[in-house]
Motif scaffolding. Sequence first.
Motif, short mmCIF file in Angstrom:
data_model
loop_
_atom_site.label_atom_id
_atom_site.label_comp_id
_atom_site.label_asym_id
_atom_site.label_seq_id
_atom_site.Cartn_x
_atom_site.Cartn_y
_atom_site.Cartn_z
N LEU A 147 0.81 -1.21 0.00
CA LEU A 147 0.00 0.00 0.00
C LEU A 147 0.85 1.27 0.00
O LEU A 147 0.41 2.30 -0.50
N ASP A 193 0.36 10.96 1.84
CA ASP A 193 -0.71 11.28 2.79
C ASP A 193 -1.41 12.60 2.49
O ASP A 193 -2.01 13.20 3.39
N ARG A 219 -4.94 6.24 6.13
CA ARG A 219 -4.36 4.98 5.70
C ARG A 219 -3.50 4.40 6.80
O ARG A 219 -2.88 5.13 7.57
N ASN A 261 -0.58 1.84 6.55
CA ASN A 261 0.24 1.05 5.63
C ASN A 261 0.64 -0.29 6.25
O ASN A 261 0.82 -1.28 5.52
N THR A 304 -4.47 -1.05 4.72
CA THR A 304 -5.89 -0.70 4.81
C THR A 304 -6.06 0.81 4.79
O THR A 304 -5.28 1.54 5.40
N VAL A 305 -7.08 1.25 4.08
CA VAL A 305 -7.48 2.65 4.05
C VAL A 305 -8.87 2.75 4.64
O VAL A 305 -9.72 1.88 4.40
#
Length: 122
Positions: free
Chosen positions: A28, A54, A70, A72, A76-77
Motif C-alpha cells: 500500500l 498522505d 491509511r 500502511n 488498509t485505508v
Amino acid sequence: VQLQASGGGLVPPGDSLRLSCALSGVNLDYYAIAWFRQAPGKERDWVSCINSADSTHYSDSVKGRFTISRDNARDTVYLQMNDLRPEDTAVYYCAADPRGGSYCPYIPYEHWGQGTLVTVSS
C-alpha cells in the motif's frame, strides 16, 4: 491487486460509519487510494482520496464530515463518515492506483473493489 471494501450498513441521519478498504497483493505504501460512491439511478461520483504522501482531498459534498486515512502496516485505508445524511446513501467503492505520488483526484484508478452499501434513513 485485490481490494475488499467493508463497513457499510443502515444508520439514521446524524450517525457515523467507518468504511475500510483492505488491499492484498501489493504494498500500500506506493499506492493512491480513492473512495467513490454511486447512488441509485445516478452516476458514480468521486468522494475522497489519499496519495502515498498522505495528501488528502475531498469532494465539496463531504468536506468537513468525512476523513480518509491509511494504515500502511495493515494495508488498509479508512473512510470515517460523520454526520451522515440521507443524500450520502450509496454504494461506496474503493479504488487503487500505483501512481501513488500523483494528485489523487485526477488519477484514472486502475484497480477497483466491490462496493459496500451505506443507507442513511430514519
